[in-house]
Design an enzyme around this catalytic site. Sequence first.
Site, PDB file in Angstrom:
ATOM      1  CE  LYS A   9      -3.837  -2.172   2.573  1.00  0.00           C
ATOM      2  NZ  LYS A   9      -4.827  -1.952   3.662  1.00  0.00           N
ATOM      3  CE1 TYR A  49      -9.226  -3.623   0.910  1.00  0.00           C
ATOM      4  CE2 TYR A  49      -8.713  -1.464  -0.010  1.00  0.00           C
ATOM      5  CZ  TYR A  49      -8.321  -2.606   0.676  1.00  0.00           C
ATOM      6  OH  TYR A  49      -7.026  -2.734   1.130  1.00  0.00           O
ATOM      7  CG  ASN A 112      -3.705  -2.030   7.149  1.00  0.00           C
ATOM      8  OD1 ASN A 112      -3.540  -1.713   5.970  1.00  0.00           O
ATOM      9  ND2 ASN A 112      -4.773  -2.668   7.568  1.00  0.00           N
ATOM     10  CG  HIS A 115      -4.980  -6.612   0.132  1.00  0.00           C
ATOM     11  ND1 HIS A 115      -6.191  -6.740   0.775  1.00  0.00           N
ATOM     12  CD2 HIS A 115      -4.948  -7.602  -0.802  1.00  0.00           C
ATOM     13  CE1 HIS A 115      -6.863  -7.751   0.239  1.00  0.00           C
ATOM     14  NE2 HIS A 115      -6.131  -8.293  -0.715  1.00  0.00           N
ATOM     15  CD  GLU A 126      -8.150 -10.147  -2.851  1.00  0.00           C
ATOM     16  OE1 GLU A 126      -6.991 -10.440  -2.487  1.00  0.00           O
ATOM     17  OE2 GLU A 126      -9.052  -9.822  -2.060  1.00  0.00           O
TER      18      GLU A 126
HETATM   19  N1  UDP Z   1      -9.893  -0.317   7.078  1.00  0.00           N
HETATM   20  C1  UDP Z   1     -10.011   0.948   7.638  1.00  0.00           C
HETATM   21  N2  UDP Z   1     -10.762   1.106   8.785  1.00  0.00           N
HETATM   22  C2  UDP Z   1     -11.377   0.056   9.387  1.00  0.00           C
HETATM   23  C3  UDP Z   1     -11.251  -1.230   8.811  1.00  0.00           C
HETATM   24  C4  UDP Z   1     -10.498  -1.380   7.667  1.00  0.00           C
HETATM   25  O1  UDP Z   1      -9.465   1.918   7.108  1.00  0.00           O
HETATM   26  O2  UDP Z   1     -12.051   0.237  10.425  1.00  0.00           O
HETATM   27  C5  UDP Z   1      -9.086  -0.487   5.856  1.00  0.00           C
HETATM   28  C6  UDP Z   1      -7.709  -1.079   6.187  1.00  0.00           C
HETATM   29  O3  UDP Z   1      -6.742  -0.446   5.342  1.00  0.00           O
HETATM   30  C7  UDP Z   1      -7.899  -2.541   5.822  1.00  0.00           C
HETATM   31  C8  UDP Z   1      -8.838  -2.439   4.621  1.00  0.00           C
HETATM   32  O4  UDP Z   1      -9.733  -1.370   4.966  1.00  0.00           O
HETATM   33  O5  UDP Z   1      -6.672  -3.183   5.532  1.00  0.00           O
HETATM   34  C9  UDP Z   1      -9.607  -3.700   4.317  1.00  0.00           C
HETATM   35  O6  UDP Z   1     -10.334  -4.097   5.455  1.00  0.00           O
HETATM   36  P1  UDP Z   1     -10.436  -5.629   5.867  1.00  0.00           P
HETATM   37  O7  UDP Z   1     -11.448  -5.716   6.966  1.00  0.00           O
HETATM   38  O8  UDP Z   1     -10.657  -6.467   4.660  1.00  0.00           O
HETATM   39  O9  UDP Z   1      -9.010  -5.913   6.537  1.00  0.00           O
HETATM   40  P2  UDP Z   1      -7.717  -6.713   6.038  1.00  0.00           P
HETATM   41  O10 UDP Z   1      -8.193  -7.922   5.255  1.00  0.00           O
HETATM   42  O11 UDP Z   1      -6.888  -5.774   5.200  1.00  0.00           O
HETATM   43  O12 UDP Z   1      -7.000  -7.108   7.299  1.00  0.00           O
HETATM   44 MG    MG Z   2      -9.664  -8.116   3.822  1.00  0.00          MG
END
Ligand code: UDP
Ligand code: MG
Length: 155
Positions: A9, A49, A112, A115, A126
């Site tokens: 990212k 997303y 974070n 991905h 994906e």
């Molecule tokens: N995200 C965010 N706020 C939240 C939850 C998720 O900005 O409260 C963003 C974060 O960058 C995350 C992405 O949305 O990595 C995708 O969310 P997901 O729940 O799929 O988490 P991941 O699979 O990346 O752990």
């Molecule tokens: Mg996810």
Amino acid sequence: MEKTLVIFKPSAIERGLVGNILTRFQQKGLIIAGMKMMMLDEKILREHYSHLVDKSFFPLLLKSMMASPVIVMCLEGKDAINVVRLMTGATNGREALPGTIRGDFASSNQENIIHASSCPEDAKAEVARFFKPEEIFDWVPVNIPFVYSALEIEK
Ligand code: UDP
Ligand code: MG
């Protein structure tokens, strides 16, 4: 062998963490099956997303993911989806365990670092979303017999 999608990212790109994270994946024995730099747009992010488009933070997530180019990577290995998710750690960097990529480099729920695909169905969709078939390379590094036992190698 299983394939999974990783996105470095903007938080990884802007903070100069690409080499460090790539080294971790290579040290683990994961194979780079595809890798390229690209700028994401709203269309691809709404697909990627789709489970989050109704969340209040979605506009901020879009902005965050388009803040710089990203590096997309297809990693291959035995149980690669689970292995990469374990290496990635919990979504919120403040809750991710030390030793994981997010646990070591992130302090945010949004910024974070990477991905990683979360299940086989998502990984398949994906990889196809971000790579053309000819951008994925079917190759086996010479070190593979020293990464896995003969029983663990399928190809
Ligand atoms: N995200 C965010 N706020 C939240 C939850 C998720 O900005 O409260 C963003 C974060 O960058 C995350 C992405 O949305 O990595 C995708 O969310 P997901 O729940 O799929 O988490 P991941 O699979 O990346 O752990
Ligand atoms: Mg996810």
